[in-house]
Write an enzyme that holds these catalytic residues in place. Structure first.
Site, PDB file in Angstrom:
ATOM      1  N   LEU A  17       0.844  -1.204   0.000  1.00  0.00           N
ATOM      2  CA  LEU A  17       0.000   0.000   0.000  1.00  0.00           C
ATOM      3  C   LEU A  17       0.879   1.253   0.000  1.00  0.00           C
ATOM      4  O   LEU A  17       1.859   1.325   0.743  1.00  0.00           O
ATOM      5  CB  LEU A  17      -0.891   0.024   1.241  1.00  0.00           C
ATOM      6  CG  LEU A  17      -1.935  -1.085   1.335  1.00  0.00           C
ATOM      7  CD1 LEU A  17      -2.662  -0.994   2.681  1.00  0.00           C
ATOM      8  CD2 LEU A  17      -2.924  -0.993   0.186  1.00  0.00           C
ATOM      9  N   ASP A  60       2.538  -6.164   2.521  1.00  0.00           N
ATOM     10  CA  ASP A  60       2.970  -5.264   3.599  1.00  0.00           C
ATOM     11  C   ASP A  60       3.421  -6.005   4.861  1.00  0.00           C
ATOM     12  O   ASP A  60       3.542  -5.393   5.922  1.00  0.00           O
ATOM     13  CB  ASP A  60       1.800  -4.326   3.973  1.00  0.00           C
ATOM     14  CG  ASP A  60       1.587  -3.223   2.941  1.00  0.00           C
ATOM     15  OD1 ASP A  60       2.455  -2.343   2.849  1.00  0.00           O
ATOM     16  OD2 ASP A  60       0.568  -3.252   2.234  1.00  0.00           O
ATOM     17  N   GLU A  65       4.650  -4.388  13.137  1.00  0.00           N
ATOM     18  CA  GLU A  65       4.148  -3.600  14.277  1.00  0.00           C
ATOM     19  C   GLU A  65       2.628  -3.416  14.221  1.00  0.00           C
ATOM     20  O   GLU A  65       1.971  -3.317  15.260  1.00  0.00           O
ATOM     21  CB  GLU A  65       4.803  -2.219  14.263  1.00  0.00           C
ATOM     22  CG  GLU A  65       4.097  -1.194  15.135  1.00  0.00           C
ATOM     23  CD  GLU A  65       4.703   0.191  15.014  1.00  0.00           C
ATOM     24  OE1 GLU A  65       5.349   0.599  15.981  1.00  0.00           O
ATOM     25  OE2 GLU A  65       4.543   0.849  13.975  1.00  0.00           O
ATOM     26  N   ASP A  66       2.092  -3.348  12.987  1.00  0.00           N
ATOM     27  CA  ASP A  66       0.661  -3.058  12.867  1.00  0.00           C
ATOM     28  C   ASP A  66      -0.211  -4.205  13.332  1.00  0.00           C
ATOM     29  O   ASP A  66      -1.410  -4.028  13.531  1.00  0.00           O
ATOM     30  CB  ASP A  66       0.339  -2.676  11.413  1.00  0.00           C
ATOM     31  CG  ASP A  66       0.931  -1.327  11.068  1.00  0.00           C
ATOM     32  OD1 ASP A  66       0.851  -0.416  11.908  1.00  0.00           O
ATOM     33  OD2 ASP A  66       1.496  -1.194   9.967  1.00  0.00           O
ATOM     34  N   ARG A  85      -4.490  -6.150   4.492  1.00  0.00           N
ATOM     35  CA  ARG A  85      -3.469  -6.509   5.483  1.00  0.00           C
ATOM     36  C   ARG A  85      -4.013  -7.449   6.563  1.00  0.00           C
ATOM     37  O   ARG A  85      -3.251  -7.885   7.438  1.00  0.00           O
ATOM     38  CB  ARG A  85      -2.888  -5.234   6.115  1.00  0.00           C
ATOM     39  CG  ARG A  85      -2.236  -4.303   5.091  1.00  0.00           C
ATOM     40  CD  ARG A  85      -1.336  -3.297   5.750  1.00  0.00           C
ATOM     41  NE  ARG A  85      -0.341  -3.961   6.563  1.00  0.00           N
ATOM     42  CZ  ARG A  85       0.444  -3.346   7.437  1.00  0.00           C
ATOM     43  NH1 ARG A  85       0.356  -2.043   7.597  1.00  0.00           N
ATOM     44  NH2 ARG A  85       1.319  -4.019   8.155  1.00  0.00           N
ATOM     45  N   ARG A 130      -7.132   4.295   9.937  1.00  0.00           N
ATOM     46  CA  ARG A 130      -6.957   2.846  10.087  1.00  0.00           C
ATOM     47  C   ARG A 130      -7.455   2.315  11.442  1.00  0.00           C
ATOM     48  O   ARG A 130      -7.502   1.107  11.644  1.00  0.00           O
ATOM     49  CB  ARG A 130      -5.470   2.493   9.974  1.00  0.00           C
ATOM     50  CG  ARG A 130      -4.809   2.843   8.645  1.00  0.00           C
ATOM     51  CD  ARG A 130      -5.191   1.845   7.574  1.00  0.00           C
ATOM     52  NE  ARG A 130      -4.526   2.150   6.310  1.00  0.00           N
ATOM     53  CZ  ARG A 130      -3.324   1.700   5.975  1.00  0.00           C
ATOM     54  NH1 ARG A 130      -2.639   0.940   6.807  1.00  0.00           N
ATOM     55  NH2 ARG A 130      -2.824   2.002   4.799  1.00  0.00           N
ATOM     56  N   HIS A 160      -0.439   7.226  10.642  1.00  0.00           N
ATOM     57  CA  HIS A 160      -0.451   6.660  11.998  1.00  0.00           C
ATOM     58  C   HIS A 160       0.085   7.677  13.005  1.00  0.00           C
ATOM     59  O   HIS A 160       0.905   8.538  12.648  1.00  0.00           O
ATOM     60  CB  HIS A 160       0.475   5.432  12.078  1.00  0.00           C
ATOM     61  CG  HIS A 160      -0.004   4.238  11.324  1.00  0.00           C
ATOM     62  ND1 HIS A 160       0.815   3.530  10.471  1.00  0.00           N
ATOM     63  CD2 HIS A 160      -1.201   3.604  11.306  1.00  0.00           C
ATOM     64  CE1 HIS A 160       0.130   2.517   9.958  1.00  0.00           C
ATOM     65  NE2 HIS A 160      -1.089   2.542  10.447  1.00  0.00           N
ATOM     66  N   CYS A 248       7.748   0.341  12.573  1.00  0.00           N
ATOM     67  CA  CYS A 248       6.824  -0.615  11.913  1.00  0.00           C
ATOM     68  C   CYS A 248       7.430  -1.990  11.741  1.00  0.00           C
ATOM     69  O   CYS A 248       6.715  -2.962  11.551  1.00  0.00           O
ATOM     70  CB  CYS A 248       6.454  -0.191  10.510  1.00  0.00           C
ATOM     71  SG  CYS A 248       6.359   1.509  10.188  1.00  0.00           S
TER      72      CYS A 248
HETATM   73  C1  CIR Z   1       0.426   0.523   4.956  1.00  0.00           C
HETATM   74  O1  CIR Z   1      -0.029   1.441   4.300  1.00  0.00           O
HETATM   75  O2  CIR Z   1      -0.235  -0.099   5.781  1.00  0.00           O
HETATM   76  C2  CIR Z   1       1.862   0.122   4.747  1.00  0.00           C
HETATM   77  N1  CIR Z   1       2.235   0.324   3.393  1.00  0.00           N
HETATM   78  C3  CIR Z   1       2.771   0.901   5.663  1.00  0.00           C
HETATM   79  C4  CIR Z   1       2.558   0.578   7.104  1.00  0.00           C
HETATM   80  C5  CIR Z   1       3.490   1.299   7.980  1.00  0.00           C
HETATM   81  N2  CIR Z   1       3.294   0.884   9.328  1.00  0.00           N
HETATM   82  C6  CIR Z   1       3.532   1.633  10.369  1.00  0.00           C
HETATM   83  O3  CIR Z   1       3.882   2.800  10.229  1.00  0.00           O
HETATM   84  N3  CIR Z   1       3.305   1.122  11.560  1.00  0.00           N
END
Ligand code: CIR
Length: 255
Positions: A17, A60, A65-66, A85, A130, A160, A248
Site C-alpha cells: 500500500l 505489507d 508492528e501493525d 493486510r 486505520r 499513523h 513498523c
Molecule cells: C500501509 O499502508 O499499511 C503500509 N504500506 C505501511 C505501514 C506502515 N506501518 C507503520 O507505520 N506502523
C-alpha cells in the site's frame, strides 16, 4: 532481555500500500536489504530477533508492528485497518502466543499497531483512518488490569500516530512540535522535538541508551546525541517508499 519479532519483506512488496498515487513502486530487493540491516543493527545491540518468513500473499507483511501490541502481560492482536493486510496477523498471533497470553480485537473494529504509542504507563492511540474509537475501548479493557491507561489522540490525516512520534527510551518522547498535547504525556517525560522538515525521523527505536534513527535527518540525530543518546543511523528509504518507518518493522517485548 529485549526481544523483537520481525518479518521478512514480501516478494510482492512492489504491491504494498502506498498513500500517494503515482509514487515510485516500492522495490522489494532494496527494501529487503535495508530490512536485513535493521535486523543486524538490533542483533548487534543484543536484541534477540526472530524473523518470520515473508509471504507473497501479504505485500505489507514486514510492517509487523501493525499486527500486535505487546505488554509484559499480554499480546493484543489487532485487526488491521486496511483489508489487504488482515491476513498478516495469523502468523504473528501464532508466534506471540508462544510468549504471551493472546487477546484479539473483534470485528468490525479496526486497529493498526502503528497508532499505538506506549509512553510510561500510558498507551496513546491515534484515531487515524486505520483505527476506530471502539478499538481504544478494547485496548482499555485489555490493558487496564496491568495499570496501563489508554487515551485516544486525533492525528489529522497522518497515516499513523507514530509517523510523527516515538518513545525510544523510558522517560523520553521524540516528536514533531505540537504533535501530542502535553496533557496526554505522563508527568516527567522529557521531549526531543524534531524539526518539521525532518518529521519522518521522529519515528525511532530505542535499545538501552541507543536510538536507531532514519539516515538523512542530521538535525534529529544531533538533538538525540545532545540528549546523551548513542545514535545509529539506518537507510530506510526503500521501506519509506511504502510508507513504512523504523518502528513498523518490529514488535518489541521483554523476555
Ligand atoms: C500501509 O499502508 O499499511 C503500509 N504500506 C505501511 C505501514 C506502515 N506501518 C507503520 O507505520 N506502523
Amino acid at each position: 532481555m529485549l526481544r523483537a519479532l520481525m518479518r521478512e519483506v514480501s516478494p510482492s512488496f512492489g504491491r504494498a500500500l502506498v498513500r500517494r498515487p503515482g509514487a515510485v513502486a516500492p522495490d522489494a530487493g532494496r527494501a529487503a536489504a535495508q530490512h536485513a540491516a535493521v535486523v543486524a543493527a538490533l542483533r548487534a545491540l543484543g536484541v534477540e530477533v526472530r524473523v518470520l518468513a515473508g509471504s507473497a500473499l501479504w505485500p505489507d507483511c514486514c510492517f509487523v508492528e501493525d499486527a500486535a501490541v505487546v505488554s509484559d502481560g499480554l499480546a493484543f492482536i489487532t485487526r488491521p485497518g486496511a483489508e489487504s493486510r488482515r491476513g498478516e496477523v495469523a502468523l504473528v498471533r501464532e508466534a506471540l502466543a508462544e510468549v504471551r497470553p493472546v487477546v484479539e480485537l473483534s470485528a468490525p473494529l479496526r486497529l493498526d499497531g502503528g497508532d499505538v504509542l506506549r509512553v510510561g504507563d500510558r498507551l496513546l492511540v491515534g484515531l487515524s483512518q486505520r483505527s476506530d474509537p471502539g478499538a481504544v475501548e478494547a485496548l482499555r479493557d485489555a490493558f487496564s488490569p496491568e495499570g496501563i491507561e489508554v487515551f485516544g489522540v486525533a492525528v489529522g490525516d497522518a497515516l499513523h500516530l507514530k509517523c510523527h512520534a516515538s518513545a525510544p527510551v523510558p522517560g523520553l518522547l521524540v516528536s514533531v512540535a505540537g504533535w501530542l498535547p502535553d496533557s496526554l504525556v505522563p508527568p516527567g517525560v522529557e521531549r526531543v522535538v524534531v524539526p518539521d522538515a525532518e518529521a519522518y525521523a521522529a519515528n525511532t527505536v530505542g535499545v538501552g541508551e541507543t536510538v536507531l534513527v532514519a539516515a538523512g535527518y542530521p538535525e534529529t540525530s544531533r538533538r538525540l546525541r545532545a540528549h546523551g543518546l548513542e545514535v545509529v543511523e539506518l537507510e530506510v528509504d526503500a521501506l519509506a517508499a511504502a510508507d513504512g518507518s523504523l518502528t513498523c518493522l518490529s514488535v518489541l517485548y521483554s523476555a
